[in-house]
Design a protein around this motif. Structure first.
Motif, PDB file in Angstrom:
ATOM      1  N   TYR A  59       0.863  -1.064  -0.179  1.00 19.94           N
ATOM      2  CA  TYR A  59       0.069   0.033   0.074  1.00 19.94           C
ATOM      3  C   TYR A  59       0.773   1.348   0.045  1.00 19.94           C
ATOM      4  N   VAL A  60       0.392   2.331  -0.536  1.00 21.14           N
ATOM      5  CA  VAL A  60       1.075   3.659  -0.412  1.00 21.14           C
ATOM      6  C   VAL A  60       0.565   4.222   1.230  1.00 21.14           C
ATOM      7  N   ALA A  61       1.429   4.600   1.722  1.00 24.61           N
ATOM      8  CA  ALA A  61       1.281   4.804   3.275  1.00 24.61           C
ATOM      9  C   ALA A  61       0.384   5.936   3.093  1.00 24.61           C
ATOM     10  N   PHE A  81      -4.267   4.630   8.349  1.00 28.59           N
ATOM     11  CA  PHE A  81      -5.626   4.658   7.361  1.00 28.59           C
ATOM     12  C   PHE A  81      -5.435   5.714   6.296  1.00 28.59           C
ATOM     13  N   ASP A  82      -6.272   5.695   5.207  1.00 32.62           N
ATOM     14  CA  ASP A  82      -6.178   6.310   3.956  1.00 32.62           C
ATOM     15  C   ASP A  82      -4.884   5.598   2.931  1.00 32.62           C
ATOM     16  N   ALA A  83      -4.563   4.173   3.294  1.00 33.91           N
ATOM     17  CA  ALA A  83      -3.590   3.574   2.646  1.00 33.91           C
ATOM     18  C   ALA A  83      -4.300   3.120   1.181  1.00 33.91           C
ATOM     19  N   VAL A  84      -3.417   3.409   0.479  1.00 29.85           N
ATOM     20  CA  VAL A  84      -3.924   2.980  -1.037  1.00 29.85           C
ATOM     21  C   VAL A  84      -3.138   1.831  -1.623  1.00 29.85           C
ATOM     22  N   PRO A  85      -4.014   0.635  -2.022  1.00 34.02           N
ATOM     23  CA  PRO A  85      -3.596  -0.493  -2.342  1.00 34.02           C
ATOM     24  C   PRO A  85      -2.544  -0.316  -3.801  1.00 34.02           C
ATOM     25  N   ASP A  99       0.074  -6.245 -10.393  1.00 30.72           N
ATOM     26  CA  ASP A  99      -0.356  -7.210 -11.860  1.00 30.72           C
ATOM     27  C   ASP A  99      -0.440  -6.503 -12.936  1.00 30.72           C
ATOM     28  N   GLY A 100       0.350  -5.430 -13.151  1.00 27.39           N
ATOM     29  CA  GLY A 100       0.412  -4.490 -14.472  1.00 27.39           C
ATOM     30  C   GLY A 100      -0.711  -3.789 -14.586  1.00 27.39           C
ATOM     31  N   SER A 101      -1.511  -3.558 -13.650  1.00 26.79           N
ATOM     32  CA  SER A 101      -2.707  -2.447 -13.693  1.00 26.79           C
ATOM     33  C   SER A 101      -1.957  -1.186 -13.570  1.00 26.79           C
ATOM     34  N   PRO A 102      -2.635   0.092 -14.062  1.00 33.88           N
ATOM     35  CA  PRO A 102      -2.258   1.303 -13.600  1.00 33.88           C
ATOM     36  C   PRO A 102      -1.944   1.361 -12.363  1.00 33.88           C
ATOM     37  N   MET A 103      -0.965   2.024 -11.994  1.00 34.27           N
ATOM     38  CA  MET A 103      -0.469   2.544 -10.511  1.00 34.27           C
ATOM     39  C   MET A 103      -1.325   3.585 -10.030  1.00 34.27           C
ATOM     40  N   PRO A 104      -1.668   3.802  -8.677  1.00 29.35           N
ATOM     41  CA  PRO A 104      -2.142   4.959  -8.127  1.00 29.35           C
ATOM     42  C   PRO A 104      -1.446   6.210  -8.472  1.00 29.35           C
ATOM     43  N   PRO A 105      -2.031   7.659  -8.574  1.00 28.77           N
ATOM     44  CA  PRO A 105      -1.378   8.695  -8.632  1.00 28.77           C
ATOM     45  C   PRO A 105      -0.227   8.886  -7.393  1.00 28.77           C
ATOM     46  N   ARG A 155      10.575   4.741  -5.720  1.00 26.54           N
ATOM     47  CA  ARG A 155      11.137   6.072  -5.930  1.00 26.54           C
ATOM     48  C   ARG A 155      10.529   6.844  -4.581  1.00 26.54           C
ATOM     49  N   TRP A 156      11.408   7.587  -3.917  1.00 23.33           N
ATOM     50  CA  TRP A 156      11.123   8.144  -2.623  1.00 23.33           C
ATOM     51  C   TRP A 156      10.479   9.601  -2.886  1.00 23.33           C
ATOM     52  N   HIS A 157      10.674  10.148  -4.037  1.00 24.79           N
ATOM     53  CA  HIS A 157      10.064  11.317  -4.403  1.00 24.79           C
ATOM     54  C   HIS A 157       9.542  11.258  -5.914  1.00 24.79           C
ATOM     55  N   PRO A 158       7.982  11.549  -6.203  1.00 23.09           N
ATOM     56  CA  PRO A 158       7.733  11.681  -7.678  1.00 23.09           C
ATOM     57  C   PRO A 158       8.274  12.111  -8.679  1.00 23.09           C
ATOM     58  N   THR A 159       9.247  13.033  -8.571  1.00 29.46           N
ATOM     59  CA  THR A 159      10.185  13.577  -9.509  1.00 29.46           C
ATOM     60  C   THR A 159      11.498  12.914  -9.557  1.00 29.46           C
ATOM     61  N   ALA A 160      11.743  11.924  -8.685  1.00 29.97           N
ATOM     62  CA  ALA A 160      13.060  11.328  -8.819  1.00 29.97           C
ATOM     63  C   ALA A 160      13.079  10.427 -10.147  1.00 29.97           C
ATOM     64  N   PRO A 161      14.315  10.374 -10.748  1.00 30.71           N
ATOM     65  CA  PRO A 161      14.509   9.543 -11.882  1.00 30.71           C
ATOM     66  C   PRO A 161      14.349   8.118 -11.658  1.00 30.71           C
ATOM     67  N   ILE A 162      13.495   7.182 -12.537  1.00 32.80           N
ATOM     68  CA  ILE A 162      13.294   5.966 -12.510  1.00 32.80           C
ATOM     69  C   ILE A 162      14.579   5.155 -12.705  1.00 32.80           C
ATOM     70  N   ALA A 163      15.432   5.659 -13.434  1.00 38.78           N
ATOM     71  CA  ALA A 163      16.535   4.902 -13.746  1.00 38.78           C
ATOM     72  C   ALA A 163      17.346   4.710 -12.683  1.00 38.78           C
TER      73      ALA A 163
END
Length: 192
Positions: free
Chosen positions: A88-90, A132-136, A140-146, A160-168
């Motif tokens: 889950y996303v905390a 609480f307010d955790a997002v699964p 399974d290849g489904s789109p990830m939550p925002p 990634r620790w931060h959404p703007t961090a490079p995936i590579a």
């Protein structure tokens, strides 16, 4: 006319992109399963996972907010891992507590007190850490939550620790869990 060779896909014979996709999911699930096994074997303390149920008005009465138990989780950085190996996303967290008298110092403080009281009303013992307010996070290849720290990149899930961090440069989910679970299982001296 000579027969043309099939185009090279970069996959071993008999393996295609779909099979590679399945490998990423399998590796992610295996990494979560191994993490759960290590955390259980080391008896690392869990936190409660709950669903926040806001207060509601029914005719003349107001039903107080509460929390509904959904299981137990370990907090692993920006992620929560439940005892069944789901990620889950905390979201937000509180500690179950009695609701003191309103002090009206700030609206946000009163909201935090209401949330702590909702956890207590939901049956959690005073002082229990409740997430609480955790997002699964689907593996399974489904789109990830925002804003998910876990992203699918090529043939692996990465964190990634931060959404703007490079995936590579982000570690794979398996490497991330191995490292972070290691810190929970065997914390550095002086960190507890």
């Amino acid at each position: 006319m000579p027969e043309r060779a099939a185009p090279r896909t970069g996959y071993p014979e008999g393996m295609d992109a779909e099979a590679e996709s399945g490998n990423a999911e399998r590796e992610a699930h295996d990494a979560c399963r191994r993490a759960v096994e290590r955390l259980r074997a080391a008896d690392v303390r869990t936190e409660a996972l709950a669903e926040f149920v806001p207060s509601e008005r029914k005719l003349l009465w107001r039903k107080a907010a509460t929390m509904r138990e959904q299981g137990e989780v370990w907090r692993i950085g920006p992620l929560l891992l439940d005892t069944d190996g789901r990620l889950y996303v905390a979201g937000r967290a509180t500690r179950a507590a009695e609701r003191p008298r309103p002090s009206y110092q700030s609206e946000s403080r009163e909201e935090r007190r209401d949330i702590a009281a909702a956890a207590l009303k939901g049956g959690f013992a005073a002082g229990t850490a409740v997430d609480f307010d955790a997002v699964p996070i689907p593996l399974d290849g489904s789109p990830m939550p925002p804003d998910s720290p876990v992203v699918r990149a090529g043939d692996a899930y990465r964190v990634r620790w931060h959404p703007t961090a490079p995936i590579a440069t982000a570690p794979t989910l398996a490497a991330f869990l191995e490292d972070r679970v290691g810190l929970l299982v065997d914390p550095p001296i002086g960190s507890t």
